[in-house]
Each structure stands twice: as structure tokens, then as C-alpha cells.
Write a protein that holds these residues in place. Sequence first.
Motif, PDB file in Angstrom:
ATOM      1  N   HIS A  38      80.758   3.649  -1.437  1.00 16.96           N
ATOM      2  CA  HIS A  38      79.322   3.429  -1.231  1.00 16.96           C
ATOM      3  C   HIS A  38      78.952   2.179  -2.011  1.00 16.96           C
ATOM      4  O   HIS A  38      79.144   2.110  -3.226  1.00 16.96           O
ATOM      5  CB  HIS A  38      78.481   4.609  -1.722  1.00 16.96           C
ATOM      6  N   VAL A  39      78.431   1.185  -1.287  1.00 15.20           N
ATOM      7  CA  VAL A  39      78.005  -0.081  -1.893  1.00 15.20           C
ATOM      8  C   VAL A  39      76.474  -0.072  -1.896  1.00 15.20           C
ATOM      9  O   VAL A  39      75.843   0.164  -0.868  1.00 15.20           O
ATOM     10  CB  VAL A  39      78.541  -1.286  -1.079  1.00 15.20           C
ATOM     11  N   PRO A  40      75.850  -0.326  -3.062  1.00 16.36           N
ATOM     12  CA  PRO A  40      74.389  -0.250  -3.149  1.00 16.36           C
ATOM     13  C   PRO A  40      73.687  -1.306  -2.284  1.00 16.36           C
ATOM     14  O   PRO A  40      74.270  -2.348  -1.966  1.00 16.36           O
ATOM     15  CB  PRO A  40      74.090  -0.510  -4.627  1.00 16.36           C
ATOM     16  N   PRO A  41      72.413  -1.055  -1.931  1.00 19.16           N
ATOM     17  CA  PRO A  41      71.635  -2.025  -1.166  1.00 19.16           C
ATOM     18  C   PRO A  41      71.611  -3.390  -1.862  1.00 19.16           C
ATOM     19  O   PRO A  41      71.549  -3.474  -3.093  1.00 19.16           O
ATOM     20  CB  PRO A  41      70.231  -1.413  -1.129  1.00 19.16           C
ATOM     21  N   GLY A  42      71.701  -4.440  -1.078  1.00 19.15           N
ATOM     22  CA  GLY A  42      71.655  -5.799  -1.608  1.00 19.15           C
ATOM     23  C   GLY A  42      72.941  -6.242  -2.271  1.00 19.15           C
ATOM     24  O   GLY A  42      72.973  -7.271  -2.940  1.00 19.15           O
TER      25      GLY A  42
END
Length: 85
Positions: A38-42
Motif C-alpha cells: 500500500h503506497v500512500p496518496p501523493g
Amino acid sequence: MAPTPSPEISHAVFRLRTPHGLIDVERRNTSVFTLHAHVPPGSTAAVTMPDGTLHRLGSGHHTLQAPAVEGPRPHGDLYTGGVTT
């Protein structure tokens, strides 16, 4: 990220809270090496899988698979990726 399979470790989890949100990585080493990320927003992530393939990920949930490979990677065991925010 550059996960390295090991016959002694069949499952690993990594979590890191950043100013942009949680980086969450889980990997399983069976007959197929599976990585959930899971890669965070932005943010973006570069992942080098054990078979040497490079993946550039945008924000969101991702599942990557590669043949299970033991020992040194095709391009060495150097850290070749990361997460940028």
C-alpha cells in the motif's frame, strides 16, 4: 523496496507511518513470491522483485508476483528502490 526471499522466512510484514500516510508491505515466499503493498496518496514506490523485474507504483494497493528465487538477485543484493513522498 527490494525484498529478498529466504527459505527461513516465509512471511514478513513492514509498516511505516509517514506524513503522507501508512506504507504497508507484506510478502509471502511460497512457490510464488507475492508482495502486497500500500503506497500512500501523493507517493510513489519503486519495487525490484527477486527475479530482477522493476515496478514503479503509484498510490494505492498493489499485488505483485514473481517466481520464487533463492539466493542473490540477478542484479545483486543492492537496495535499488524506495518510496518517495
